[in-house]
Design a protein around this motif. Structure first.
Motif, PDB file in Angstrom:
ATOM      1  N   THR A  94      66.847  53.279  72.649  1.00 34.68           N
ATOM      2  CA  THR A  94      66.127  53.598  71.411  1.00 34.68           C
ATOM      3  C   THR A  94      65.006  52.611  71.120  1.00 34.68           C
ATOM      4  OG1 THR A  94      67.851  52.382  70.198  1.00 34.68           O
ATOM      5  CG2 THR A  94      68.071  54.785  70.324  1.00 34.68           C
ATOM      6  N   ILE A 107      60.812  63.055  66.038  1.00 35.51           N
ATOM      7  CA  ILE A 107      62.007  63.666  66.634  1.00 35.51           C
ATOM      8  C   ILE A 107      62.251  65.046  66.031  1.00 35.51           C
ATOM      9  CG2 ILE A 107      64.522  63.473  66.812  1.00 35.51           C
ATOM     10  CD1 ILE A 107      64.190  60.468  67.042  1.00 35.51           C
ATOM     11  N   GLU A 111      62.052  68.654  67.943  1.00 31.99           N
ATOM     12  CA  GLU A 111      63.190  69.585  67.880  1.00 31.99           C
ATOM     13  C   GLU A 111      62.711  71.008  67.588  1.00 31.99           C
ATOM     14  OE1 GLU A 111      67.493  70.128  65.594  1.00 31.99           O
ATOM     15  OE2 GLU A 111      65.995  68.730  64.816  1.00 31.99           O
ATOM     16  N   GLU A 116      63.676  67.792  73.746  1.00 38.23           N
ATOM     17  CA  GLU A 116      64.680  66.767  73.495  1.00 38.23           C
ATOM     18  C   GLU A 116      64.204  65.403  73.986  1.00 38.23           C
ATOM     19  OE1 GLU A 116      68.284  66.861  75.746  1.00 38.23           O
ATOM     20  OE2 GLU A 116      67.278  67.422  77.611  1.00 38.23           O
ATOM     21  N   SER A 126      68.628  64.066  71.611  1.00 38.14           N
ATOM     22  CA  SER A 126      68.240  64.204  70.205  1.00 38.14           C
ATOM     23  C   SER A 126      68.489  65.610  69.678  1.00 38.14           C
ATOM     24  CB  SER A 126      66.759  63.836  70.032  1.00 38.14           C
ATOM     25  OG  SER A 126      65.942  64.716  70.795  1.00 38.14           O
ATOM     26  N   ARG A 132      72.829  62.837  66.772  1.00 40.03           N
ATOM     27  CA  ARG A 132      71.712  62.390  65.939  1.00 40.03           C
ATOM     28  C   ARG A 132      72.128  61.282  64.980  1.00 40.03           C
ATOM     29  NH1 ARG A 132      67.266  66.076  65.656  1.00 40.03           N
ATOM     30  NH2 ARG A 132      66.492  64.997  63.808  1.00 40.03           N
ATOM     31  N   ILE A 135      72.063  58.129  67.040  1.00 39.78           N
ATOM     32  CA  ILE A 135      70.674  57.813  67.383  1.00 39.78           C
ATOM     33  C   ILE A 135      69.938  57.253  66.166  1.00 39.78           C
ATOM     34  CG2 ILE A 135      68.455  58.815  68.051  1.00 39.78           C
ATOM     35  CD1 ILE A 135      70.075  60.827  69.759  1.00 39.78           C
TER      36      ILE A 135
END
Length: 331
Positions: A94, A107, A111, A116, A126, A132, A135
């Motif tokens: 990350t 992100i 999506e 991803e 993701s 999520r 993350i």
């Protein structure tokens, strides 16, 4: 076919960090051997807390159907009508992606495009809603770590400034002990004198320095040198200015004259921008997605402008030494 890309980033361009960049690429390629060099996007020497100046990252987003434009100095990301060329972006962890929670917006936009981001350290995507949470937590911790580290560094710097502890700085024109480097000082004096007494800009001045002294300075370096009060003998650190700290290379009168000229040029350039910039931010490069910028070729004679040709140029070409990040596999 689910086309896959890899994204790499390190915060400095030291040799150790560049080795880390190479290692990230090897790890990503080992995980997915279908990734080629053309599918690797790398931003060396850029902080994880900012997104605006990450050329390769923003190019990758463009290929994933996300547009970026700078509004009031801040990057703004929006969905486009383009189909994503890449459906998966692989990052080592990350913190390589970002150390700012501003990445959450990106992100979410990816999506919506069905793209991803796969984090190798977490082994999670993701697009997985359960993943999520983890993350997001890691990204928050990365941002907090960066903030805390910055505070600690600033406290240390503030303490050394308060105690008059000199900080080793590599200033062209001075030696490490801040004594004047005679050879380099002549170059500094030439730059100030030439800019002050002619109509030559920083781009042409950089060429003159290369031809006369052999130093290959960019126009940005020349511009920064012309504003550097350290050449007046100031020790500057953390907004603290200590006069008469080292021997000056440039006289105050010449320095003031140069600053006035820089200010006048900035004002003129600002006025010209609004006269010529009707299409700025609206015309995009068909290869890399960067916006076109206003540009001009000037013809000089005896230090004076005698002609000028104006045109628009891809931003990547304008700021990337004439190179556009063109890739023939862009859809």
């Amino acid at each position: 076919m689910n086309k896959v890309a890899g994204y790499l980033r390190v915060s400095t361009d030291t040799s150790d960090q560049l080795n880390s960049l190479t290692n990230q690429a090897l790890i990503i390629k080992d995980f997915n051997p279908s990734i080629t060099d053309n599918d690797i996007f790398a931003d060396p020497g850029l902080s994880g807390t900012g997104l605006k100046n990450r050329k390769q990252f923003n190019l990758l987003l463009y290929k994933c159907g996300i547009n970026m434009e700078v509004i009031n100095g801040q990057p703004s990301y929006t969905l486009s009508n383009r189909e994503p060329y890449y459906k998966t972006i692989i990052v080592k962890n990350t913190s390589r992606l970002a150390r700012t929670t501003d990445i959450f917006q990106i992100i979410n936009l990816l999506e919506k495009k069905g793209v991803e981001i796969f984090f190798l350290d977490l082994n999670k995507s993701s697009l997985n809603q359960e993943a999520r949470v983890m993350i997001s937590l890691m990204l928050v911790l990365d941002e907090q770590y960066s903030t805390d580290l910055s505070k600690k560094i600033k406290m240390g710097l503030d303490a050394s400034v308060k105690n008059m502890v000199p900080f080793q700085q590599d200033i062209f024109g001075y030696n490490k002990d801040l004594s004047i480097n005679t050879e380099e000082a002549k170059v500094v004096q030439f730059i100030f004198a030439t800019y002050s007494n002619t109509d030559i800009g920083t781009h042409s001045l950089s060429k003159m320095v290369l031809n006369k002294f052999g130093y290959n300075f960019s126009k940005t370096k020349i511009y920064n040198m012309l504003q550097n009060k350290k050449y007046l003998g100031y020790y500057i650190r953390n907004n603290v200015e200590i006069p008469n700290y080292q021997e000056p290379i440039i006289a105050q009168e010449l320095f003031n004259k140069v600053q006035q000229k820089l200010t006048e040029k900035r004002c003129n350039k600002h006025a010209q921008y609004y006269q010529r910039g009707l299409f700025t931010g609206h015309v995009y490069c068909g290869y890399c997605g960067q916006t076109f910028r206003n540009n001009a070729n000037k013809k000089y004679k005896n230090g004076k402008v005698i002609g000028k040709t104006e045109f628009m140029l891809c931003g990547n070409k304008k700021i990337g030494n004439g190179k556009c990040t063109e890739q023939t596999n862009v859809v």
